[in-house]
Design an enzyme around this catalytic site. Structure first.
Site, PDB file in Angstrom:
ATOM      1  N   HIS A   1     -35.928  38.501   0.395  1.00  0.00           N
ATOM      2  CA  HIS A   1     -36.206  37.061   0.458  1.00  0.00           C
ATOM      3  C   HIS A   1     -36.009  36.457  -0.939  1.00  0.00           C
ATOM      4  CE1 HIS A   1     -37.566  33.354   1.903  1.00  0.00           C
ATOM      5  NE2 HIS A   1     -38.742  33.679   2.428  1.00  0.00           N
TER       6      HIS A   1
ATOM      7  N   TYR B   1     -40.446  31.533  -3.087  1.00  0.00           N
ATOM      8  CA  TYR B   1     -41.180  32.774  -3.375  1.00  0.00           C
ATOM      9  C   TYR B   1     -40.605  33.400  -4.648  1.00  0.00           C
ATOM     10  CZ  TYR B   1     -43.192  31.862   1.136  1.00  0.00           C
ATOM     11  OH  TYR B   1     -43.861  31.250   2.161  1.00  0.00           O
TER      12      TYR B   1
ATOM     13  N   LYS C   1     -31.566  36.409   1.718  1.00  0.00           N
ATOM     14  CA  LYS C   1     -31.682  35.004   2.138  1.00  0.00           C
ATOM     15  C   LYS C   1     -31.820  34.188   0.867  1.00  0.00           C
ATOM     16  CE  LYS C   1     -34.166  32.068   5.429  1.00  0.00           C
ATOM     17  NZ  LYS C   1     -35.118  32.108   6.552  1.00  0.00           N
TER      18      LYS C   1
ATOM     19  N   ARG D   1     -37.495  28.377  14.696  1.00  0.00           N
ATOM     20  CA  ARG D   1     -38.399  27.601  15.552  1.00  0.00           C
ATOM     21  C   ARG D   1     -38.020  27.650  17.032  1.00  0.00           C
ATOM     22  NH1 ARG D   1     -38.113  22.456  11.751  1.00  0.00           N
ATOM     23  NH2 ARG D   1     -36.079  23.412  11.424  1.00  0.00           N
TER      24      ARG D   1
HETATM   25  C1  LIG Z   1     -43.688  29.250  11.393  1.00  0.00           C
HETATM   26  C2  LIG Z   1     -42.525  29.601  10.510  1.00  0.00           C
HETATM   27  C3  LIG Z   1     -42.577  30.726   9.711  1.00  0.00           C
HETATM   28  C4  LIG Z   1     -41.488  31.072   8.897  1.00  0.00           C
HETATM   29  N1  LIG Z   1     -41.536  32.222   8.167  1.00  0.00           N
HETATM   30  C5  LIG Z   1     -40.465  32.579   7.413  1.00  0.00           C
HETATM   31  C6  LIG Z   1     -40.449  33.810   6.725  1.00  0.00           C
HETATM   32  O1  LIG Z   1     -41.371  34.622   6.807  1.00  0.00           O
HETATM   33  N2  LIG Z   1     -39.368  34.078   5.940  1.00  0.00           N
HETATM   34  C7  LIG Z   1     -38.293  33.220   5.847  1.00  0.00           C
HETATM   35  O2  LIG Z   1     -37.331  33.504   5.143  1.00  0.00           O
HETATM   36  N3  LIG Z   1     -38.291  32.060   6.503  1.00  0.00           N
HETATM   37  C8  LIG Z   1     -39.324  31.742   7.304  1.00  0.00           C
HETATM   38  N4  LIG Z   1     -39.269  30.586   8.028  1.00  0.00           N
HETATM   39  C9  LIG Z   1     -38.036  29.751   7.967  1.00  0.00           C
HETATM   40  C10 LIG Z   1     -37.056  30.100   9.062  1.00  0.00           C
HETATM   41  O3  LIG Z   1     -36.590  31.435   8.949  1.00  0.00           O
HETATM   42  C11 LIG Z   1     -35.831  29.162   9.045  1.00  0.00           C
HETATM   43  O4  LIG Z   1     -35.147  29.362   7.835  1.00  0.00           O
HETATM   44  C12 LIG Z   1     -36.207  27.674   9.186  1.00  0.00           C
HETATM   45  O5  LIG Z   1     -37.267  27.501  10.114  1.00  0.00           O
HETATM   46  C13 LIG Z   1     -35.014  26.844   9.667  1.00  0.00           C
HETATM   47  O6  LIG Z   1     -34.495  27.341  10.879  1.00  0.00           O
HETATM   48  P1  LIG Z   1     -34.815  26.680  12.313  1.00  0.00           P
HETATM   49  O7  LIG Z   1     -34.383  25.254  12.256  1.00  0.00           O
HETATM   50  O8  LIG Z   1     -34.013  27.493  13.303  1.00  0.00           O
HETATM   51  O9  LIG Z   1     -36.286  26.785  12.543  1.00  0.00           O
HETATM   52  C14 LIG Z   1     -40.338  30.226   8.874  1.00  0.00           C
HETATM   53  C15 LIG Z   1     -40.290  29.102   9.672  1.00  0.00           C
HETATM   54  C16 LIG Z   1     -41.352  28.778  10.493  1.00  0.00           C
HETATM   55  C17 LIG Z   1     -41.244  27.562  11.361  1.00  0.00           C
END
Ligand SMILES: Cc1cc2nc3c(=O)[nH]c(=O)nc-3n(C[C@H](O)[C@H](O)[C@H](O)COP(=O)(O)O)c2cc1C
Length: 357
Positions: A158, A163, A211, A301
């Site tokens: 990550h 972070y 990422k 999401r």
């Molecule tokens: C509840 C939640 C928890 C997330 N936890 C992480 C995570 O642990 N690590 C990470 O790189 N991104 C995390 N993300 C970001 C997602 O991986 C993604 O990059 C971001 O939600 C955009 O994609 P989407 O539009 O498909 O949701 C999280 C997103 C949400 C909504």
């Protein structure tokens, strides 16, 4: 459709181009141990045929925990928990990589008993000492090796979302004057050391993804060029794929794709696959992103809203997720991940219009 074609990331062959982007489930105990509810999420994803599942971020250092439900790779029992998780996913027919992280300045004192440690003492955190920095490659290598020994199909480092490792890369957070701060070359030094250590610990065949942020926190012109140079270096060090996200993704409510120009610019600069993430909801849009040059599409999401989304996508149906970000806010109080699950559709319609299912 390319979406349903096989794809490869390093030595890993995936059944399709759909990746579940890393998503913190907030379903572990305060002791950092995996629960039955956590396993159930992953079993459902694997059974429904997601090409690759990236786990929620797990910390390499329990003292750098980003929140009170984050899995700690250095906690007693982590080895056993990861093996259980890998087994459940594989038995359900899935493939998965562990996302490995360190909270950095985003590791709150309320959780860790001390303020977060970052490259510099910005945002109320404390500056990391040279000894703490020197320990990082070993910590990340240990975490990746744990994932590999547990049977996971890969690991993702990550380097995004504010972070620790992204803080080193970002000139706003990184104000160091030693060899880990200043020029782009210095800011990426620790990341290169971490990648080299992970490769040495896991061998050349273990699939390794990263990422990254498409922009820095202040949207500085020129940062994309730094990130492109970083990706080229990481490719040379044996990284197998790059997912392109951004700091503050959770403030974006609109439909995507969010970071497509940066994703495609990076793709043109490297020979390894890139994953496009952010706001992708409709199969035809995903297909268009793949057609423009991305190798995989990655979703977070939508899988919270619909754990069995793969079935809808196969039928050509759009995700019902409206990117309202309730999933980001309500997990602690409601124990429900998605506003759609709470029957809040009328309120959502009022907020977001007829786009709401
Ligand atoms: C509840 C939640 C928890 C997330 N936890 C992480 C995570 O642990 N690590 C990470 O790189 N991104 C995390 N993300 C970001 C997602 O991986 C993604 O990059 C971001 O939600 C955009 O994609 P989407 O539009 O498909 O949701 C999280 C997103 C949400 C909504």
């Amino acid at each position: 459709m390319k979406l349903w074609e096989k794809g490869t990331i390093g030595t890993l062959t995936l059944d399709n181009r759909v990746v579940r982007s890393a998503t913190n489930e907030h379903l572990t105990g305060r002791d950092g141990r995996i629960t039955a509810a956590y396993l159930e999420v992953y079993e459902t994803l694997a059974r429904s045929g997601v090409g690759l599942i990236l786990t929620g971020h797990m910390t390499v250092d329990g003292k750098g925990r980003a929140d009170e439900t984050q899995i700690c790779l250095d906690a007693p029992g982590a080895e056993e928990d990861l093996a259980r998780l890998a087994r459940v996913i594989h038995q359900a027919g899935g493939k998965a990589a562990v996302q490995i992280s360190h909270g950095g300045l985003k590791a709150p004192a309320a959780v860790n008993g001390r303020p977060g440690r970052g490259p510099s003492a910005v945002d109320g955190g404390e500056e990391m000492s040279p000894a703490e920095i020197a320990a990082l490659p070993k910590q990340f290598a240990r975490g990746a090796r744990l994932a590999q020994a547990a049977g996971f199909d890969g690991a993702q480092l990550h380097l995004a979302h504010g972070y620790l490792l992204s803080e080193f890369l970002d000139p706003y957070y990184n104000r160091r004057t030693d060899s880990y701060g200043g020029s782009a070359e210095n800011r990426r030094r620790i990341v290169e050391e971490v990648v080299a250590a992970v490769r040495a610990a896991c061998g050349p065949a273990f699939p390794l993804l990263v990422k990254i942020n498409a922009t820095d926190v202040e949207d500085t012109p020129g940062f994309l060029e730094d990130q492109i140079a970083l990706c080229r270096r990481l490719e040379a060090l044996g990284v197998d794929a790059v997912e392109v996200s951004r700091h503050g993704f959770n403030t974006l409510r609109r439909q995507g794709p969010y970071f497509l120009p940066q994703t495609l610019a990076i793709r043109r600069a490297v020979s390894i696959p890139v994953l496009a993430v952010g706001g992708l909801r409709a199969p035809e849009e995903m297909e268009s992103v793949l057609g423009q040059g991305a190798d995989f599409i990655s979703l977070s999401r939508p899988f919270i809203a619909q754990p069995e989304l793969m079935n809808d996508l196969r039928r050509g149906e759009k995700s019902k997720c409206v990117s309202c970000n309730s999933c980001y806010k309500i997990y602690r109080t409601q124990f429900k991940r998605c506003a759609l699950h709470r029957g809040e559709v009328p309120q959502l319609r009022a907020l977001f219009g007829e786009d709401t299912p």
